[in-house]
Design an enzyme around this catalytic site. Structure first.
Site, short mmCIF file in Angstrom:
data_model
loop_
_atom_site.label_atom_id
_atom_site.label_comp_id
_atom_site.label_asym_id
_atom_site.label_seq_id
_atom_site.Cartn_x
_atom_site.Cartn_y
_atom_site.Cartn_z
N LYS A 60 -4.90 -10.40 -7.12
CA LYS A 60 -6.07 -10.54 -6.27
C LYS A 60 -7.21 -9.64 -6.78
O LYS A 60 -6.96 -8.52 -7.21
CB LYS A 60 -5.66 -10.12 -4.85
CG LYS A 60 -6.60 -10.50 -3.76
CD LYS A 60 -6.14 -9.94 -2.42
CE LYS A 60 -6.40 -8.45 -2.32
NZ LYS A 60 -6.43 -7.91 -0.96
N LYS A 64 -11.03 -4.01 -4.64
CA LYS A 64 -11.85 -2.83 -4.88
C LYS A 64 -11.01 -1.68 -5.39
O LYS A 64 -11.53 -0.71 -5.91
CB LYS A 64 -12.66 -2.45 -3.63
CG LYS A 64 -11.86 -2.27 -2.36
CD LYS A 64 -12.79 -2.03 -1.14
CE LYS A 64 -12.71 -3.14 -0.12
NZ LYS A 64 -13.51 -3.09 1.04
N LYS A 112 0.82 -1.22 0.00
CA LYS A 112 0.00 0.00 0.00
C LYS A 112 0.85 1.26 0.00
O LYS A 112 0.44 2.29 -0.54
CB LYS A 112 -0.93 0.02 1.22
CG LYS A 112 -2.11 -0.90 1.08
CD LYS A 112 -3.20 -0.47 2.04
CE LYS A 112 -4.46 -1.28 1.86
NZ LYS A 112 -5.54 -0.80 2.74
P1 AMP Z 1 -10.67 -5.42 2.71
O1 AMP Z 1 -11.60 -5.12 1.59
O2 AMP Z 1 -9.23 -5.32 2.31
O3 AMP Z 1 -10.99 -4.71 3.97
O4 AMP Z 1 -10.87 -6.97 3.01
C1 AMP Z 1 -11.93 -7.45 3.82
C2 AMP Z 1 -11.93 -8.97 3.88
O5 AMP Z 1 -12.15 -9.51 2.57
C3 AMP Z 1 -10.62 -9.58 4.38
O6 AMP Z 1 -10.94 -10.71 5.18
C4 AMP Z 1 -9.94 -9.98 3.12
O7 AMP Z 1 -9.02 -11.05 3.33
C5 AMP Z 1 -11.11 -10.42 2.26
N1 AMP Z 1 -10.80 -10.28 0.84
C6 AMP Z 1 -10.56 -9.13 0.15
N2 AMP Z 1 -10.29 -9.38 -1.14
C7 AMP Z 1 -10.36 -10.75 -1.27
C8 AMP Z 1 -10.18 -11.65 -2.37
N3 AMP Z 1 -9.88 -11.20 -3.59
N4 AMP Z 1 -10.34 -12.97 -2.14
C9 AMP Z 1 -10.66 -13.44 -0.91
N5 AMP Z 1 -10.83 -12.64 0.16
C10 AMP Z 1 -10.69 -11.31 -0.01
#
Ligand code: AMP
Ligand code: TRP
Length: 340
Positions: free
Chosen positions: A202, A205, A119
């Site tokens: 990955k 968003k 990041k």
């Molecule tokens: P974040 O959007 O970074 O706050 O992620 C929130 C949750 O979603 C966390 O548990 C991440 O590990 C999971 N997560 C985000 N992107 C992915 C993805 N592409 N595949 C699986 N889990 C995800």
């Protein structure tokens, strides 16, 4: 592991830093719902707005995204009667415990965090101090509830190891057996959902290409178009899991199918092995639309009454503080902070 017995309690969080993706849904929220409904745990789920602002967020967007994330949780099956649903900043003990953990965690530990490196990019000197301290706040989110289990996607594994390191060092330094060693729960076919455009990245968003992800607010046509255009290879699907090795795009679509259908990858390949993508993709479109459309419809319905969402979050914060206030008080006592 410590001798103390802790109440089985689940905590997890998602940043309101953009819209929800299929990765968040399959890697996190869907599993939050399963753990809620298993009935074996108390469950606390959180919009982590304090984490989101470690990189710049427009205030209007942050407020909108926080409410929309709450709507996404509820529409996906998080029931505020069964789980505590909160916005992180409204439960001040998270930030208060995070300060203590800033004094427990070591600079060297934080420097090893891959999410910080990703990041912060090349110019780490220009990253916020909050982005560097992010994992200490995450440890506080978890440990202010004495949470025993944390369901997350694969990318959060390192942060959960650090959470255990912080708990261990705190317990050791103060000679107590106070914080549990929390177990990560990283399970299922979709712990790492990949971009639809590049099977080595990955799904995120923050990817500049909207075609790389399915957003939980996408309508049926958009979902269909994105899946039809998803990158694949020219071969038919294999009948065995081993046949997906070195085929990241094919593996990703099969994993998504399995997670959406609550099947194993083996079962999906038993049904679809030998099929070309020309046949498999329409099956995936039908499945994805049937599972995701009701959620996005319910999200829009909930977003039409944001006052109700705010009431749910206010009640969640009150319930949460019944747990967090006594744990913070005990922590302060252990550290030697005088309350007078
Ligand atoms: P974040 O959007 O970074 O706050 O992620 C929130 C949750 O979603 C966390 O548990 C991440 O590990 C999971 N997560 C985000 N992107 C992915 C993805 N592409 N595949 C699986 N889990 C995800
Ligand atoms: N760091 C997590 C992410 O980016 C979000 C998060 C913050 C979290 N606090 C948490 C996840 C506590 C689990 C538990 O996805």
């Amino acid at each position: 592991m410590s001798d103390t017995t802790f109440t089985p309690r689940v905590f997890s969080g998602i940043q309101p830093s953009g819209g929800l993706t299929l990765g968040n849904y399959l890697g996190a929220i869907k599993r939050f719902v399963d753990m809620q409904n298993e009935g074996a745990y108390e469950t606390v789920y959180c919009m982590v707005d304090l984490h989101a602002i470690t990189v710049w967020q427009d205030p209007g967007d942050l407020a909108h995204n926080t409410r929309e994330l709450a709507a996404g949780f509820i529409a996906s099956g998080i029931d505020p009667e069964k789980s505590i649903l909160i916005n992180q900043s409204q439960v001040p003990e998270h930030a208060q415990l995070a300060w203590i953990f800033n004094t427990v965690a070591r600079m060297g530990w934080m420097q090893r965090m891959t999410q910080f490196k990703d990041k912060a990019g090349k110019n780490t000197q220009n990253a916020s101090l909050g982005l560097f301290a992010y994992p200490a706040l995450m440890a506080a989110d978890i440990l202010i509830y004495h949470a025993t289990h944390v369901p997350v996607g694969d990318d959060q594994k390192q942060h959960l190891e650090l959470t255990r390191d912080i708990a261990t060092k705190f317990n050791h330094d103060y000679g107590v057996d106070f914080f549990p060693l929390t177990e990560p729960v990283i399970e299922g076919a979709a712990t790492r959902v990949m971009s639809l455009r590049d099977g080595s990245k990955k799904m995120s968003k923050s990817d500049p290409s909207d075609a790389s992800r399915i957003n939980m607010t996408d309508d049926a046509d958009t979902i269909a178009k994105k899946i039809r255009k998803a990158k694949t290879d020219p071969d038919a699907l294999p009948s065995e899991v081993k046949g997906l090795e070195d085929r990241p795009e094919a593996r990703n679509l099969v994993n998504i199918y399995a997670a959406l259908a609550d099947m194993t990858v083996e079962q999906v390949l038993a049904d679809h092995g030998g099929a070309q993508f020309g046949a498999f993709k329409p099956a995936l479109v039908d499945l994805a639309v049937s599972k995701l459309s009701p959620i996005s419809t319910e999200m829009s319905r909930l977003m039409a009454d944001t006052a109700e969402i705010d009431r749910v979050l206010a009640r969640g914060a009150e319930q949460a503080r019944n747990i967090t206030a006594p744990i913070l008080k005990q922590t302060y006592d252990i550290v030697g902070m005088v309350s007078g």
